[in-house]
Design an enzyme around this catalytic site. Structure first.
Site, PDB file in Angstrom:
ATOM      1  N   CYS A 190       0.851  -1.195   0.000  1.00 44.24           N
ATOM      2  CA  CYS A 190       0.000   0.000   0.000  1.00 44.24           C
ATOM      3  C   CYS A 190       0.887   1.246   0.000  1.00 44.24           C
ATOM      4  O   CYS A 190       0.639   2.222  -0.698  1.00 44.24           O
ATOM      5  CB  CYS A 190      -0.875   0.052   1.256  1.00 44.24           C
ATOM      6  SG  CYS A 190      -1.820  -1.428   1.573  1.00 44.24           S
ATOM      7  N   CYS A 241       2.216   3.323  -3.142  1.00 42.37           N
ATOM      8  CA  CYS A 241       1.401   4.340  -3.811  1.00 42.37           C
ATOM      9  C   CYS A 241       0.935   5.412  -2.839  1.00 42.37           C
ATOM     10  O   CYS A 241       0.864   6.585  -3.172  1.00 42.37           O
ATOM     11  CB  CYS A 241       0.174   3.713  -4.460  1.00 42.37           C
ATOM     12  SG  CYS A 241       0.550   2.571  -5.791  1.00 42.37           S
ATOM     13  N   HIS A 242       0.576   4.978  -1.624  1.00 44.00           N
ATOM     14  CA  HIS A 242       0.030   5.914  -0.638  1.00 44.00           C
ATOM     15  C   HIS A 242       1.122   6.234   0.369  1.00 44.00           C
ATOM     16  O   HIS A 242       1.629   5.343   1.040  1.00 44.00           O
ATOM     17  CB  HIS A 242      -1.166   5.304   0.082  1.00 44.00           C
ATOM     18  CG  HIS A 242      -2.237   4.813  -0.861  1.00 44.00           C
ATOM     19  ND1 HIS A 242      -3.098   5.662  -1.491  1.00 44.00           N
ATOM     20  CD2 HIS A 242      -2.553   3.566  -1.285  1.00 44.00           C
ATOM     21  CE1 HIS A 242      -3.921   4.963  -2.267  1.00 44.00           C
ATOM     22  NE2 HIS A 242      -3.607   3.687  -2.161  1.00 44.00           N
ATOM     23  N   CYS A 296      -7.896  -2.385  -4.730  1.00 41.71           N
ATOM     24  CA  CYS A 296      -6.476  -2.056  -4.793  1.00 41.71           C
ATOM     25  C   CYS A 296      -5.636  -3.336  -4.808  1.00 41.71           C
ATOM     26  O   CYS A 296      -4.675  -3.453  -5.561  1.00 41.71           O
ATOM     27  CB  CYS A 296      -6.081  -1.213  -3.581  1.00 41.71           C
ATOM     28  SG  CYS A 296      -5.643   0.478  -3.991  1.00 41.71           S
ATOM     29  N   CYS A 310     -34.469  -4.295  13.214  1.00 39.53           N
ATOM     30  CA  CYS A 310     -33.430  -3.494  13.878  1.00 39.53           C
ATOM     31  C   CYS A 310     -34.090  -2.444  14.765  1.00 39.53           C
ATOM     32  O   CYS A 310     -33.686  -2.201  15.896  1.00 39.53           O
ATOM     33  CB  CYS A 310     -32.575  -2.756  12.853  1.00 39.53           C
ATOM     34  SG  CYS A 310     -31.869  -3.762  11.554  1.00 39.53           S
ATOM     35  N   HIS A 355     -33.236  -0.905  18.524  1.00 37.01           N
ATOM     36  CA  HIS A 355     -32.331   0.247  18.467  1.00 37.01           C
ATOM     37  C   HIS A 355     -33.027   1.579  18.222  1.00 37.01           C
ATOM     38  O   HIS A 355     -32.397   2.618  18.303  1.00 37.01           O
ATOM     39  CB  HIS A 355     -31.250  -0.008  17.417  1.00 37.01           C
ATOM     40  CG  HIS A 355     -30.413  -1.208  17.749  1.00 37.01           C
ATOM     41  ND1 HIS A 355     -29.551  -1.234  18.827  1.00 37.01           N
ATOM     42  CD2 HIS A 355     -30.337  -2.440  17.175  1.00 37.01           C
ATOM     43  CE1 HIS A 355     -28.972  -2.419  18.885  1.00 37.01           C
ATOM     44  NE2 HIS A 355     -29.422  -3.182  17.908  1.00 37.01           N
ATOM     45  N   ARG A 401     -21.028  -7.531  12.808  1.00 37.79           N
ATOM     46  CA  ARG A 401     -21.964  -7.193  13.890  1.00 37.79           C
ATOM     47  C   ARG A 401     -23.411  -7.415  13.440  1.00 37.79           C
ATOM     48  O   ARG A 401     -24.231  -7.935  14.186  1.00 37.79           O
ATOM     49  CB  ARG A 401     -21.750  -5.739  14.324  1.00 37.79           C
ATOM     50  CG  ARG A 401     -22.504  -5.391  15.596  1.00 37.79           C
ATOM     51  CD  ARG A 401     -21.904  -6.131  16.774  1.00 37.79           C
ATOM     52  NE  ARG A 401     -22.757  -6.082  17.955  1.00 37.79           N
ATOM     53  CZ  ARG A 401     -23.739  -6.928  18.209  1.00 37.79           C
ATOM     54  NH1 ARG A 401     -24.042  -7.888  17.332  1.00 37.79           N
ATOM     55  NH2 ARG A 401     -24.437  -6.844  19.315  1.00 37.79           N
ATOM     56  N   CYS A 452     -26.150  -9.866  15.147  1.00 35.70           N
ATOM     57  CA  CYS A 452     -27.493  -9.430  15.520  1.00 35.70           C
ATOM     58  C   CYS A 452     -28.539 -10.354  14.908  1.00 35.70           C
ATOM     59  O   CYS A 452     -29.506 -10.737  15.562  1.00 35.70           O
ATOM     60  CB  CYS A 452     -27.732  -8.002  15.020  1.00 35.70           C
ATOM     61  SG  CYS A 452     -27.763  -6.766  16.317  1.00 35.70           S
TER      62      CYS A 452
END
Lengths: 278, 109
Positions: A95, A98-99, A131, A194, A198, A235, A239
């Protein structure tokens, strides 16, 4: 007499500050203060104020996130940094070739997921894997695998403190609508959406667990439960298993749309990644 | 040498003479207990950090024996009195014979 005066002063201070002001503040390393309660974005009808999941955790868990040395998520950020500098694949590139540094990605987490030029909804692992496969000619990482989690933790950390700001209009609108549909649809044997936990019941106890608003501004996060970095899709999957539903695939269209919708419910909250939760 | 081992230490840069400071240390290590089995039923051999020490200018501050029940990425936080400027030296001893070292200097004033 003096004692009475002191007592009076203490009482006055208590009355002046009120209950809300006594709430603990999220200050990281004694320097960076992150707001944990902000006004809800205009597209939300049922909630006026959005809150970070940090406020629903215990004092001890909260303290872990307030110091980068104590935050176990930082171990994985270091792992991510090593991966960032390691050349892999047929192109022989890392990585870092390039970065210049991961800091280039400041702001990325706050705007993810987003619609790319091809009109597809992409999440951070998609960008990383693009990438890897195209420019590094390396194998794609597994969506919630250890390497991907560490890399997303490193990249998300660069946006810490920036307010979440995902686009929900224009090209993103159909994905956002799809995510909203999923959010309010009941799934599984327990027949729960959900929103049932929540939105309608946050800040309540569900048996031993203190329900949060299910905000994603702290993801990827470190969970004490499994001592590793957890992704948003991981996650969601957890759930769905809890409500005894068949989970959608990690990295699939459904979870990406849901990720966009849930992220938009946190527009305005600062990025906390990697947060610490139980 | 076990994979992915990295020692980390947090010591204040300076202190008053005689001040008691808090030191935090953490080493990333898988701490395999030797009690677990792999998917074929074979015991995964024990591989832990078995000892941790901290010295200040050659004088021992803390010496810890670590047992297999200690979980992954062992963290130790302790206090030390700093009588003079000097260097804290931290050493972790791995089951496989590897020794990991880290040091931090502290100034007075």
């Amino acid at each position: 007499m003096k004692r009475i005066v002191l007592k009076g002063a203490a009482l006055a201070a208590l009355l002046a500050t009120g209950a809300l002001a006594e709430e603990p503040k999220l200050i990281i390393n004694g320097e960076i203060e992150l707001p944990t309660r902000v006004p809800a974005p205009s597209h939300m009808d049922a909630i006026d104020e959005i809150t970070s999941g940090w406020v629903y955790r215990t004092k001890e868990t909260q303290a872990l996130q307030m110091d980068d040395f104590d935050n176990p998520g930082m171990i994985f950020v270091d792992v991510g940094q090593e991966l960032f500098e390691t050349a892999e694949g047929d192109a022989g590139k890392a990585c870092a070739d390039c970065h210049e540094s991961a800091e280039e990605f400041a702001g990325l987490k706050a705007s993810m997921p987003r619609v790319n030029e091809e009109g597809e909804l992409e999440s951070m692992p998609d960008v990383i894997n693009e990438c890897r496969t195209e420019r590094m000619q390396a194998d794609a990482w597994k969506w919630s695998g250890p390497e991907m989690s560490a890399m997303t933790a490193l990249i998300s950390l660069q946006s810490r403190g920036m307010p979440v700001d995902v686009a929900i209009d224009g090209a993103a609108a159909p994905f956002w609508e799809q995510g909203k549909e999923i959010y309010y649809t009941r799934y599984g044997q327990l027949d729960l959406a959900c929103s049932n936990c929540h939105e309608n019941n946050y800040d309540m106890m569900i048996r031993a667990d203190h329900l949060s608003q299910g905000q994603t501004n702290g993801f990827p996060n470190y969970r004490l439960k499994n001592a590793k970095i957890n992704t948003v899709h991981g996650r969601f999957k957890g759930c769905m298993k809890n409500i005894r539903a068949q989970p959608f695939a990690e990295g699939g269209d459904e979870f990406k749309a849901l990720e966009l919708y849930v992220a938009s419910r946190g527009n305005g909250l600062p990025v906390e990644s990697p947060s610490v939760r139980n | 040498m076990a994979k992915g081992v990295k020692p980390r230490v947090k010591v204040p840069k300076s202190a008053e003479a005689g001040e008691v400071i808090t030191i935090k240390t953490l080493i990333s290590h898988k701490m395999e207990s030797g009690q677990r089995k792999d998917s074929d039923g074979n015991v995964i051999p024990r591989s832990i950090i078995n000892r941790f020490t901290c010295d200040f200018n050659g004088e021992n501050v803390i010496d810890v024996t670590i047992e297999p029940a200690v979980s992954t990425n062992p963290y130790f936080e302790f206090e030390a009195k700093v009588p003079e400027a000097g260097e804290f030296k931290f050493t972790w001893y791995d089951d496989d014979g590897s020794v990991y070292e880290e040091s931090k200097s502290i100034a007075i004033g």
